[in-house]
Design an enzyme around this catalytic site. Structure first.
Site, PDB file in Angstrom:
ATOM      1  N   SER B  46     110.529  54.928  80.134  1.00 37.47           N
ATOM      2  CA  SER B  46     110.679  53.750  79.283  1.00 37.47           C
ATOM      3  C   SER B  46     112.038  53.150  79.612  1.00 37.47           C
ATOM      4  O   SER B  46     113.053  53.837  79.578  1.00 37.47           O
ATOM      5  CB  SER B  46     110.595  54.163  77.814  1.00 37.47           C
ATOM      6  N   GLU B  47     112.070  51.864  79.941  1.00 38.36           N
ATOM      7  CA  GLU B  47     113.244  51.310  80.606  1.00 38.36           C
ATOM      8  C   GLU B  47     114.476  51.170  79.707  1.00 38.36           C
ATOM      9  O   GLU B  47     115.554  50.840  80.176  1.00 38.36           O
ATOM     10  CB  GLU B  47     112.918  49.971  81.289  1.00 38.36           C
ATOM     11  N   ASN B  48     114.317  51.430  78.400  1.00 40.55           N
ATOM     12  CA  ASN B  48     115.512  51.467  77.561  1.00 40.55           C
ATOM     13  C   ASN B  48     116.318  52.748  77.762  1.00 40.55           C
ATOM     14  O   ASN B  48     117.409  52.879  77.198  1.00 40.55           O
ATOM     15  CB  ASN B  48     115.163  51.266  76.082  1.00 40.55           C
ATOM     16  N   GLY B  49     115.770  53.691  78.566  1.00 42.18           N
ATOM     17  CA  GLY B  49     116.586  54.845  78.915  1.00 42.18           C
ATOM     18  C   GLY B  49     115.976  56.187  78.612  1.00 42.18           C
ATOM     19  O   GLY B  49     116.694  57.131  78.274  1.00 42.18           O
ATOM     20  N   SER B  88     118.890  53.652  83.997  1.00 43.18           N
ATOM     21  CA  SER B  88     117.449  53.443  83.904  1.00 43.18           C
ATOM     22  C   SER B  88     116.967  52.451  84.966  1.00 43.18           C
ATOM     23  O   SER B  88     115.949  52.658  85.624  1.00 43.18           O
ATOM     24  CB  SER B  88     117.089  52.928  82.509  1.00 43.18           C
TER      25      SER B  88
END
Lengths: 232, 218, 218, 232
Positions: B46-49, B88
């Site tokens: 998930s690209e928020n980290g 990320s």
């Protein structure tokens, strides 16, 4: 001798020096990991003409969204701003400018700003509206665009724990943009859930070394959840 | 018959291989996580980290500090890692994520994708989509083959502002699986009961149809 | 009389202010850590990834995983942080380190510095020196005013390959403290008992001497 | 189903696929935090014509220095190589090529390589031999040079703990170049002091997420100290 003790005792002290038309970089992703009290202080100060660099602009009535209420924001640099109606209205009225920036490019621009790298090439946005007007160049046969770094007069971030020297750790996904934002402010302020003494954090586990941090303030957080979804 | 959203997601999940790191966009792509074959493991980024996204929490597990890129509360699986946004997107931009699955408004025969902006409508922003299409090794676009009015979303050339260029190689729609190469869509599978003719009628861009087009297997 | 290495280090340490983050090069600069005034705190950055370098360890504390940029065993002070090399140089290049103190072969009136390479001698490499001179807010060069043969090391123009350009603003030698500005060396202090004439004789580059040049105070 | 279990059981398996004339990026600073066993395996394999990217080249008889003994290295990309006599001799004989790169630029080149950034601007090296032949450009009135990123066919790194999925943490200053090296290899191999089970490492404290790692091997380390200095 103050040494490296960066703890301040009021939000007024924490945000001292903020002036109209400054650029403020804010950590957080949605409402997760945002410096709630520092944002509230900015509203209290009624500073105007601000350029805010943050992945999002909060929601109506919470987070950075509250700075829209009195039109304190002149320009937002964000990747996604679709969460509040006031934002939309001010944008359509021409009262607010927005510079949409891909999320990874935004993170890298902050990091580069803090790291003394004025610009870098990325494939992200090539051939799209984001690439318009930017230099493009091929490396190994693939086209990339040149993106410049971002720095701010202030950076406001939220940490889980910070020691008095400003060494920070973040909790779970509340880390997000906070570490990069911390590096990119001329003055960086950390609002923190728990202030600890130097030595309490394991040195190799510190996410943000204190060298990036100018002021530390004990916060109290609502930690509102933007989209509560529970397992069925 | 055209696939349901769940069936598209099921077909997407067949693409995954054991050990893949996968980023799933909002909507149908996210549903694919429910259909990962039992004999393989994939890890969701998930690209928020967050690498190793788990299911949504129970009420007891609910934690404001634990969200996904859609800002929904989630959990982390055993063996997950959590990191900052620059890290990320280093993962994403650097080609370390094996698969990205995302929706689109339009795709064209050059592998261009338009998915984030409709002029004269409110522009909400691209989020991480431009980084994802520029960075992932394999991108799968999932969408309906045509819009509500029957207009094809598989075009000779995209008409909307682009999210990325020359990056889409595979499309899974409610009607078909198609590869994008040599300036054309190559039809490789059709939804059970859907005719080649229907797919041809709803594909505006150059379509290459082999002699035999198998039905998708579920 | 010309200062000893320890005295140069003592004079360097007077530059530090409470709360400074400082990177000290190998040699005389490292000695400066021993003379930090008792009423202030500075934190030492070592570019291999340590902020808050402490003294060398006792035999009991010895740890192969705990070294400084000179590859010597060290300890960490309370409140230290440890990080990777990219982060370390982000700090340096990004201007977050307040002071860098390093040695040099030559400095010139343009603020150029040559410190890493003597042609036709073995070239060992620049290590972190080029990043440090490009990044620190304040750089102090410490060196003897002249080489063993009496040749000035403060030149109109460096003759050796450079480490950095237009970056040196302050020089502390065994004879003097000098500022570098307006294409000249400005003499601001002299070592106790050293005459302005001696400094003039050993300074090849343009030297500006004010009417009164105080002696260094220790 | 192998899933994400990346543990291999022999050094031969760990370095499988290494061929002559490949580029290998190695973590470590001096002799601190180096993958001792992977380097020894490279010597055993007698692979030739290697380009090695590493801050240093070990010392005579230890670390990367052992690859010099049978002339396995064609080119070194390093910031400092002054620690061994064999290196000097091969360099003077023209048997070895060296590309000296400022330490911070080297770290950033590896990071950029792993992060899909083909090139970036830095002030480091401008006006020096390092800047010769490179594009220079001003940003905000200051000159910078363009530096390109580095990637390798292999990256070999050393971690303190790694779980079976390849999530790594480093101990003290043995972190150094290892995290960047890990991101920049097509195949990345971690030699580790302690292999642990997934879940044993706190997710937000992991230095290198497993996505960058292809193989994990249990090492046994001498951990030689290059410059032992003790307090008087």
């Amino acid at each position: 001798m103050a040494g490296f003790d960066k703890v301040v005792n009021s939000y007024a002290e924490a945000m001292a020096g903020l002036e109209d038309n400054m650029t403020v970089i804010a950590g957080g992703f949605g409402l997760c990991g945002i410096p709630e009290g520092l944002i509230a202080q900015m509203k209290l100060m009624q500073t105007k003409g601000l350029t805010i660099v943050s992945n999002n602009c909060g929601v109506d009535g919470f987070g950075l969204g509250i700075l829209l209420e009195d039109k304190q924001i002149k320009k937002m640099i964000s990747s996604y701003v679709g969460e509040n109606a006031l934002f939309e209205q001010q944008l359509l009225n021409g009262e607010l400018e927005v510079e949409l920036t891909p999320q990874g490019t935004l993170a890298e621009k902050m990091r580069a700003g803090g790291a003394g790298i004025p610009a870098f090439y990325t494939a992200t946005g090539y051939g799209t509206p984001v690439g318009e007007g930017k230099e493009s160049r091929e490396f190994n046969g693939r086209p990339y665009i040149l993106e410049e770094s971002i720095t701010g007069d202030f950076a406001i971030i939220k940490a889980y724990k910070a020691d008095r020297y400003g060494n920070c750790i973040y909790r779970h996904t509340a880390q997000n943009f906070n570490p990069m934002a911390a590096t990119a402010g001329k003055i960086t302020i950390v609002e923190v859930e728990h202030i600890v003494e130097p030595g309490e954090l394991e040195p190799s586990q510190i996410h943000t070394p204190g060298i990036y941090v100018d002021r530390v303030i004990q916060g109290s957080f609502e930690k509102r959840i933007e989209r509560k979804v529970v397992a069925k | 018959m055209a696939l349901s959203r769940e069936q598209i997601a099921m077909r997407v999940a067949q693409e995954f291989q054991d050990g893949d790191y996968v980023n799933l966009g909002i909507g149908i792509p996210t549903l694919a996580a429910n259909y990962v074959p039992a004999d393989i493991q994939v890890m969701l980024q998930s690209e928020n980290g967050l690498l190793g996204m788990g299911p949504n929490p129970t009420e007891d597990q609910l934690d404001a500090d634990m969200i996904n890129a859609g800002k929904e509360t989630v959990t982390a699986v055993t063996g997950a890692s959590i990191f900052n946004s620059a890290e990320s997107f280093a993962m994403i931009r650097g080609g370390h994520v094996d698969f990205t699955v995302l929706g689109a408004f339009e795709v064209d025969v050059s592998g261009n994708i338009a998915s984030w902006m409709i002029p004269n409508k409110l522009i909400k922003g691209m989020g991480g989509a431009m980084d994802l299409v520029a960075g992932a090794k394999n991108i799968i676009v999932t969408m309906t083959h045509a819009d509500k009015h029957g207009n094809s979303k598989l075009l000779q050339q995209c008409t909307l502002p682009l999210t990325g260029v020359n990056c889409i190689t595979r499309i899974i729609t409610d009607l078909a699986v198609l590869e994008v190469k040599n300036q054309a869509f190559y039809l490789s599978e059709r939804a059970p009961g859907v005719s080649v003719e229907e797919i041809q009628a709803k594909t505006a861009g150059e379509l290459v149809v082999p002699e035999y087009v198998p039905e998708m297997q579920f």
